[in-house]
Design an enzyme around this catalytic site. Structure first.
Site, PDB file in Angstrom:
ATOM      1  N   ASP A 161       3.192  85.209  68.177  1.00 39.30           N
ATOM      2  CA  ASP A 161       2.521  83.943  67.892  1.00 39.30           C
ATOM      3  C   ASP A 161       1.305  84.291  67.047  1.00 39.30           C
ATOM      4  O   ASP A 161       0.328  84.834  67.549  1.00 39.30           O
ATOM      5  CB  ASP A 161       2.118  83.279  69.226  1.00 39.30           C
ATOM      6  CG  ASP A 161       1.264  82.029  69.017  1.00 39.30           C
ATOM      7  OD1 ASP A 161       1.065  81.610  67.866  1.00 39.30           O
ATOM      8  OD2 ASP A 161       0.809  81.473  70.036  1.00 39.30           O
ATOM      9  N   LYS A 167      -5.242  81.620  58.984  1.00 39.88           N
ATOM     10  CA  LYS A 167      -3.966  80.885  58.939  1.00 39.88           C
ATOM     11  C   LYS A 167      -4.079  79.621  58.093  1.00 39.88           C
ATOM     12  O   LYS A 167      -3.114  79.199  57.462  1.00 39.88           O
ATOM     13  CB  LYS A 167      -3.559  80.536  60.374  1.00 39.88           C
ATOM     14  CG  LYS A 167      -2.187  79.919  60.531  1.00 39.88           C
ATOM     15  CD  LYS A 167      -1.828  79.882  61.996  1.00 39.88           C
ATOM     16  CE  LYS A 167      -0.500  79.197  62.258  1.00 39.88           C
ATOM     17  NZ  LYS A 167      -0.166  79.235  63.700  1.00 39.88           N
ATOM     18  N   GLU A 218       6.774  76.695  66.080  1.00 40.72           N
ATOM     19  CA  GLU A 218       6.022  76.872  67.331  1.00 40.72           C
ATOM     20  C   GLU A 218       6.498  75.929  68.435  1.00 40.72           C
ATOM     21  O   GLU A 218       6.718  76.376  69.567  1.00 40.72           O
ATOM     22  CB  GLU A 218       4.519  76.704  67.069  1.00 40.72           C
ATOM     23  CG  GLU A 218       3.940  77.875  66.280  1.00 40.72           C
ATOM     24  CD  GLU A 218       2.583  77.594  65.651  1.00 40.72           C
ATOM     25  OE1 GLU A 218       1.972  76.552  65.966  1.00 40.72           O
ATOM     26  OE2 GLU A 218       2.136  78.419  64.842  1.00 40.72           O
ATOM     27  N   ASP A 221       0.275  70.318  71.428  1.00 38.96           N
ATOM     28  CA  ASP A 221      -0.360  71.628  71.221  1.00 38.96           C
ATOM     29  C   ASP A 221      -1.806  71.430  70.755  1.00 38.96           C
ATOM     30  O   ASP A 221      -2.045  71.105  69.590  1.00 38.96           O
ATOM     31  CB  ASP A 221       0.454  72.415  70.182  1.00 38.96           C
ATOM     32  CG  ASP A 221      -0.136  73.797  69.885  1.00 38.96           C
ATOM     33  OD1 ASP A 221      -1.262  74.105  70.347  1.00 38.96           O
ATOM     34  OD2 ASP A 221       0.533  74.576  69.184  1.00 38.96           O
TER      35      ASP A 221
HETATM   36  P1  ADP Z   1      -4.909  78.538  68.466  1.00 37.88           P
HETATM   37  O1  ADP Z   1      -3.506  78.125  68.672  1.00 37.88           O
HETATM   38  O2  ADP Z   1      -5.677  77.626  67.563  1.00 37.88           O
HETATM   39  O3  ADP Z   1      -5.039  79.960  68.109  1.00 37.88           O
HETATM   40  P2  ADP Z   1      -5.397  78.646  71.342  1.00 37.88           P
HETATM   41  O4  ADP Z   1      -4.167  77.977  71.785  1.00 37.88           O
HETATM   42  O5  ADP Z   1      -5.539  80.070  71.626  1.00 37.88           O
HETATM   43  O6  ADP Z   1      -5.716  78.346  69.822  1.00 37.88           O
HETATM   44  O7  ADP Z   1      -6.616  77.859  72.009  1.00 37.88           O
HETATM   45  C1  ADP Z   1      -7.925  78.242  71.853  1.00 37.88           C
HETATM   46  C2  ADP Z   1      -8.800  77.144  72.420  1.00 37.88           C
HETATM   47  O8  ADP Z   1      -8.513  76.981  73.823  1.00 37.88           O
HETATM   48  C3  ADP Z   1     -10.280  77.430  72.309  1.00 37.88           C
HETATM   49  O9  ADP Z   1     -10.954  76.286  71.826  1.00 37.88           O
HETATM   50  C4  ADP Z   1     -10.683  77.717  73.743  1.00 37.88           C
HETATM   51  O10 ADP Z   1     -12.035  77.376  74.017  1.00 37.88           O
HETATM   52  C5  ADP Z   1      -9.734  76.832  74.507  1.00 37.88           C
HETATM   53  N1  ADP Z   1      -9.597  77.246  75.910  1.00 37.88           N
HETATM   54  C6  ADP Z   1      -9.165  78.425  76.395  1.00 37.88           C
HETATM   55  N2  ADP Z   1      -9.243  78.448  77.733  1.00 37.88           N
HETATM   56  C7  ADP Z   1      -9.731  77.238  78.113  1.00 37.88           C
HETATM   57  C8  ADP Z   1     -10.060  76.644  79.368  1.00 37.88           C
HETATM   58  N3  ADP Z   1      -9.919  77.296  80.503  1.00 37.88           N
HETATM   59  N4  ADP Z   1     -10.538  75.382  79.355  1.00 37.88           N
HETATM   60  C9  ADP Z   1     -10.717  74.706  78.201  1.00 37.88           C
HETATM   61  N5  ADP Z   1     -10.439  75.215  76.997  1.00 37.88           N
HETATM   62  C10 ADP Z   1      -9.952  76.470  76.945  1.00 37.88           C
HETATM   63 MG    MG Z   2      -1.530  77.966  68.976  1.00 37.14          MG
END
Ligand code: ADP
Ligand code: MG
Length: 624
Positions: free
Chosen positions: A25, A91, A188, A210
């Site tokens: 991913d 990205k 995805e 998502d």
């Molecule tokens: P991306 O797909 O954009 O790479 P992710 O799916 O990894 O992103 O998500 C990252 C986001 O998730 C960040 O904004 C982070 O603060 C949030 N996040 C991660 N854990 C938590 C949580 N426990 N509660 C709220 N938000 C969270």
């Molecule tokens: Mg993602």
């Protein structure tokens, strides 16, 4: 469409012969690598046990020696001090020209236009987005190779469903730079659905919600005979967890009476970092203490879940309007959706689970870790593609969204590969010449559902030359369409008597945006389309009207909180919504409503503040 069976029955490899195949991913904020081990997909950790790799690369000055770059957590940690050379969210630049990158001027690093693409200037020179992504991919490749003590056979890499051909190609190029063999790119949302085993479940419509760090994507998928078809995608490429951090930070500043523009960049960065921590803590606890050093003093603020949910309410509402729009595009009523898959770290926020559950009237699927679910699904696919899976395991295949064909006499289309054929696929059809002595044949490849070439999209033209002169109708020209697993089309033509041939590679579906695809499909059912437009208009009017009523009553109650100019701005935004309501343009009404919603966020925070003070004022100290 029957599924293609990729692994031969009875040909599954011995455990010790298994090929190392992983799912990756490659996220905007985080990236992960997963593999099937002992029949179960799991994310692979780094030496410190962390499965997440921040998608961040920092370039160091060449003279500094060493490897010249930091990747992942080290780079992330350096971002506050060295924003200009620390590349995050790359990205968003993949396969784009500079002018196609949303909010490119807000990035902390310098993006330039070079060779028809967005590139980044760093102390270590100019970097393409593919190079930056390749650093991340290579890190994950080494992680996989270390963990299996073997070379990587190949990887399935996930991309957003709306990625176009250029963005997919850029992703493949990045993998090539990282020395990774791409077994397949998959969407995805499809990967997330596979991780939940929905491909083995009931046929029907599923939604994948998502909410990541910087983006929100909603996809509506239909599962038929084991194949997922993307009915619609939507979302907001500038809405994600980061915005929740910003909203919380702004709220804290407001509580503290600190003007946001009085802070320098590093104070703002510190504030956002702390806001993010507090936000994440609030997913598990009812309240959390916000603590940051601002302008030389410690700022402390207790934040409870209700405060947080209130100051981010507009953001949550925006995700739901995108969901409604995607459902409209897919022509699916929300109660027809039989399962909702939650993806992205931000879906850990309880408020998100609650509102999404309420919206669809069904509990969303949250059993798998929302950060990992896409990588896990990709790993399942990679394992099957590498031939590691059990006998008879079938593979899910993507389908092509629009029919492919060629132009024949009279500007008519001869369809060769029908819409929704699963890929990879190859189809052939024979044609002939229409004039005596004809030695060349012009082929025009088109895409679409309509019968006239003029109503379809032209993909490519090429000419088969060197046909020996024959009577009209005597030559036999076989035209072959081959669509590979990534959706890339090549077309070949061969005159069977003389053996002369010609071919061309064309980029089919992915060269079109999802909106264009949706439009072309809609045009082939024009009456239904009018119904849809009418429905969108009604919904936009209802939403706009509701917002006006709410704003008016808020102004009547607490209008005195606003300075004269703030009031003027809000009045103007309201007048704009009012003016648009009478128009036939649903998008314009939505845009005006959106602007009003955004324009009143500050006012909403002020009101809440007052509400809290009033609540406290009514109580004796010991009750508080
Ligand atoms: P991306 O797909 O954009 O790479 P992710 O799916 O990894 O992103 O998500 C990252 C986001 O998730 C960040 O904004 C982070 O603060 C949030 N996040 C991660 N854990 C938590 C949580 N426990 N509660 C709220 N938000 C969270
Ligand atoms: Mg993602």
């Amino acid at each position: 469409m029957a599924l293609l069976q990729i692994s031969e029955p009875g040909q599954s490899l011995d455990p010790h012969q298994r090929r190392v195949a992983v799912g990756i991913d490659l996220g905007t904020t985080h990236s992960l690598v997963a593999a099937v081990r002992h029949g179960v997909a799991e994310c692979l950790p780094d030496e410190q046990g962390r499965v997440i790799l921040p998608s961040v690369v920092r370039y160091l000055e060449a003279s500094a020696g060493g490897s010249g770059r930091q990747i992942g957590f080290d780079a992330l940690a350096a971002q506050v001090d060295d924003p200009a050379n620390t590349i995050s969210s790359v990205k968003r630049l993949m396969g784009r020209r500079r002018d196609q990158v949303v909010d490119v001027d807000k990035l902390a690093y310098t993006v330039v236009e070079d060779s028809g693409m967005a590139q980044i200037d760093t102390v270590a020179g100019r970097k393409t987005p593919m190079e930056v992504s390749a650093e991340i991919l290579a890190t994950l490749r080494y992680r996989a190779e270390d963990s299996f003590a073997d070379d990587l056979f190949g990887a399935v890499i996930t991309v957003p469903a709306y990625f176009d051909d250029a963005q997919r190609q850029a992703t493949k190029d990045a993998a090539k730079l990282a020395g990774i063999e791409v077994l397949r790119l998959i969407n995805e949302p499809t990967a997330a659905a596979i991780a939940y085993g929905l491909d083995h479940g009931a046929e029907g419509v599923y939604a994948v919600y998502d909410l990541g760090g910087g983006t929100f994507d909603i996809s509506i998928l239909r599962l038929t005979r084991g194949v997922f078809e993307v009915l619609a995608t939507g979302g907001d490429s500038a809405l994600g967890g980061d915005d929740y951090d910003q909203a919380l930070a702004a709220w804290v500043l407001q509580q503290q009476g600190i003007a946001a523009d009085s802070l320098d960049a590093s104070a703002r960065a510190a504030l956002h970092k702390e806001a993010r921590r507090v936000k994440e803590a609030l997913s598990a606890a009812p309240q959390e203490n916000f603590r940051a050093m601002l302008r030389g003093r410690v700022v402390e603020q207790t934040v409870n879940v209700a405060d947080f949910e209130a100051c981010t309410e507009a953001l949550t509402a925006r995700t739901l309007s995108a969901v409604r729009k995607a459902l409209r595009d897919a022509r699916i009523a929300k109660n027809e959706v039989q399962g909702v898959v939650m993806v992205g770290g931000s879906t850990r926020m309880p408020v998100i689970r609650r509102v999404v559950g309420e919206f669809f009237g069904t509990d969303p699927l949250v059993d798998l870790n929302p950060d990992e679910v896409v990588a896990l699904g990709a790993a399942v696919q990679a394992n099957a593609l590498a031939g590691n899976s059990k006998d008879g395991d079938l593979l899910l295949l993507d389908v092509i969204p629009l029919s492919l064909g060629i132009e024949t006499m009279g500007g008519l289309v001869e369809r060769i590969v029908p819409r929704n054929s699963s890929i990879p696929t190859a189809r052939a059809q024979d044609f002939t010449t229409y004039q005596d002595g004809q030695t060349a044949l012009a082929l025009h490849v088109v895409q679409g559902e309509r019968d006239l070439v003029a109503d379809c999209r032209s993909l490519a033209r090429f000419t088969l030359r060197g046909i020996p002169p024959m009577a009209a109708g005597a030559a036999r020209i076989r035209v072959t369409f081959t669509v590979d697993a990534d959706g890339l089309l090549s077309v070949g033509a061969k005159e069977l008597i003389s053996g002369v041939e010609a071919s061309i590679d064309v980029k089919p579906s992915y060269g079109l945006s999802d909106e264009q695809i949706a439009k072309m499909l809609q045009d082939s059912f024009s009456t239904a389309q009018q119904d849809m437009a009418a429905r969108a208009l009604v919904e936009a009017r209802v939403d706009g009207d509701r917002l006006l009523v709410a704003t008016r009553s808020a102004l009547a109650a607490d209008g005195d909180l606003l300075a004269a100019d703030e009031r003027t701005t809000i009045d103007a935004l309201m007048a704009e919504v009012q003016a648009r309501l009478g128009s036939e343009d649903a998008a314009a009404i939505e845009a005006a409503s959106e602007a009003l919603a955004k324009g009143t966020e500050g006012f909403a925070a002020l009101r809440m503040n007052r509400g809290i003070q009033q609540a406290l004022a009514g109580k004796k100290l010991e009750e508080v």
